[in-house]
Motif scaffolding. Structure first.
Motif, mmCIF file in Angstrom:
data_model
loop_
_atom_site.group_PDB
_atom_site.id
_atom_site.type_symbol
_atom_site.label_atom_id
_atom_site.label_comp_id
_atom_site.label_asym_id
_atom_site.label_seq_id
_atom_site.Cartn_x
_atom_site.Cartn_y
_atom_site.Cartn_z
ATOM 1 N N VAL A 11 25.637 67.363 50.951
ATOM 2 C CA VAL A 11 25.984 68.095 49.731
ATOM 3 C C VAL A 11 24.840 68.013 48.726
ATOM 4 O O VAL A 11 24.207 66.968 48.551
ATOM 5 C CB VAL A 11 27.291 67.560 49.107
ATOM 6 N N ASP A 319 20.657 71.481 41.346
ATOM 7 C CA ASP A 319 21.465 72.309 42.240
ATOM 8 C C ASP A 319 22.953 71.991 42.174
ATOM 9 O O ASP A 319 23.783 72.829 42.546
ATOM 10 C CB ASP A 319 20.985 72.143 43.685
ATOM 11 N N ALA A 320 23.299 70.803 41.764
ATOM 12 C CA ALA A 320 24.703 70.408 41.690
ATOM 13 C C ALA A 320 24.831 69.199 40.775
ATOM 14 O O ALA A 320 23.846 68.515 40.485
ATOM 15 C CB ALA A 320 25.254 70.081 43.078
ATOM 16 N N ASP A 324 30.959 68.066 40.043
ATOM 17 C CA ASP A 324 31.306 69.263 40.800
ATOM 18 C C ASP A 324 32.200 68.955 41.998
ATOM 19 O O ASP A 324 32.890 69.850 42.508
ATOM 20 C CB ASP A 324 30.043 69.968 41.312
ATOM 21 N N TYR A 325 32.170 67.725 42.485
ATOM 22 C CA TYR A 325 32.903 67.366 43.701
ATOM 23 C C TYR A 325 34.148 66.523 43.415
ATOM 24 O O TYR A 325 34.733 65.961 44.340
ATOM 25 C CB TYR A 325 31.979 66.606 44.644
ATOM 26 N N ALA A 359 29.802 73.015 50.225
ATOM 27 C CA ALA A 359 28.438 72.536 49.990
ATOM 28 C C ALA A 359 27.740 72.192 51.298
ATOM 29 O O ALA A 359 26.538 72.422 51.459
ATOM 30 C CB ALA A 359 28.469 71.324 49.070
ATOM 31 N N HIS A 364 21.156 70.655 52.310
ATOM 32 C CA HIS A 364 19.986 70.432 51.457
ATOM 33 C C HIS A 364 18.916 69.751 52.291
ATOM 34 O O HIS A 364 19.183 69.232 53.382
ATOM 35 C CB HIS A 364 20.334 69.596 50.226
#
Length: 381
Positions: A11, A319-320, A324-325, A359, A364
């Protein structure tokens, strides 16, 4: 209750999650990752699954022994991180199956809140000032900043002055009621530490982190003796055995990473070892929500805990974001510079599985930057 299934998820921005599912339907999550080597750790986790699938999920210590010692070649960042994430997930399962937070299983809470700090970036004084002020506005009472960029074996007067100026600026913005620490990322030589650290004492940092490389632990005694500033280190150490000589050198703060140093099981033991030397625990954690949740569970049950690193809003996660999770973001809310004791079972955090699976479809390939000196030679990042 046996482990039926193991999955991993790459992720953004640079993390790896592991999901363990039991035959009773209880699911545990962990974060096994080496920054820049997530794919390698993922392979190690799936190889270790041979020892995990079909095993009794409640036998955490026996599994930890098998995972760490079940091969003739042991240790190192990849294996220790793979074990760490599985260990976190096992503790998560244990807490969820019993309906209690992990810190209860570790002996119960010794505090009601855990003080945290955040990273601040910025190379120019105005930018650094704004970023420190933003951290204060976000509810933090402590920050950490890089002390410098690349440094030569013997720093120039200009390079030394730049380090001192950053520290004094941070102190001026924070005042006397808040704290900052300086991270050297192993960029200093022993010669540089003896020149720079005494000059930093006036600004009174909370601690100076990793002044020299972890493989130069034999130099730490001289560095400790050269300054009144507390010395912290340990993000690139992975076991009690590696921390012992560091503690014998007189460091004031140990910084094992719960996603690198064998998980909750080993970080808890490293903390107990540090306590016998009068040293404090400040877990390293510039990572994701599971690493932070696991670190907090240890912090709430550890008497010699000092402060917790966390990456919410960190400047280089483009990017994150950690939150977010997470389904319930309130578990990581800052209150007077601290995070309150979680009451949810297991690691105390609910992972958004839909977001994680989405994700992973993107994945990545994050890598550490490669730095060079002006003459083209390699420089520590």
């Amino acid at each position: 209750m046996r482990i039926d299934r193991l999955e991993t998820f790459m992720v953004a921005p640079r993390w790896l999650f592991v999901r363990l599912e039991t035959d009773t339907g209880v699911v545990g999550w962990g974060e096994p990752v080496v920054e820049g080597r997530a794919e390698t750790v993922r392979t190690a986790v799936h190889q270790l699954a041979e020892l995990v699938i079909g095993s009794d999920a409640s036998q955490i210590e026996d599994l930890w022994q098998r995972l760490t010692k079940g091969s003739f070649y042991r240790g190192g960042p990849i294996l220790s991180s793979a074990v760490a994430g599985i260990d976190q997930a096992l503790w998560d399962i244990a807490g969820k199956s019993l309906g209690v937070p992990v810190h209860v299983l570790l002996g119960g809470a010794v505090r009601e809140s855990v003080r945290v700090y955040g990273w601040v970036g910025g190379d120019e004084p105005a930018e650094l000032t704004d970023n420190i002020s933003a951290s204060i506005d976000a509810g933090l009472t402590a920050v950490k900043l890089n002390a410098s960029g690349r440094l030569g074996p013997i720093a120039t007067p200009a390079e030394i002055d730049a380090i001192i100026d950053r520290a004094e600026l941070a102190r001026d913005v924070l005042g006397r009621d808040r704290d900052f620490s300086l991270d050297f990322h192993g960029r200093m030589t022993s010669a540089n530490t003896k020149r720079v650290l005494p000059l930093l004492e006036h600004s009174r940092p909370l601690f100076v982190e990793e002044p020299v490389l972890p493989e130069q632990g034999h130099l730490l005694r001289g560095i400790v003796d050269a300054t009144s500033i507390p010395i912290a280190t340990g993000e690139r150490l992975f076991s009690r055995q590696e921390f012992l000589p560091v503690l014998q050198s007189g460091v004031a703060v140990v910084q094992p990473d719960t996603s690198h140093a064998g998980g909750i099981s080993e970080v808890r033991r490293i903390a107990a070892l540090a306590e016998t030397f009068g040293a404090s625990l400040a877990p390293h954690c510039p990572l994701g929500p599971l690493s932070l949740a696991a670190s907090l569970q240890v912090a709430f049950a550890t008497p010699n805990f000092l402060i917790q690193e966390q990456s919410i809003g960190i400047h280089y996660n483009e990017d994150a974001e950690l939150l977010d999770y997470v389904l319930d973001r309130s578990v990581f809310a800052f209150t007077s510079g601290s995070i309150k004791r979680p009451v949810g079972p297991g690691l105390g955090v609910e992972i958004d599985e839909v977001a994680v699976r989405a994700a992973d479809q993107v994945g990545h390939a994050w890598r550490s930057p490669i730095w060079r000196h002006e003459d083209g030679s390699f420089a520590e990042w």
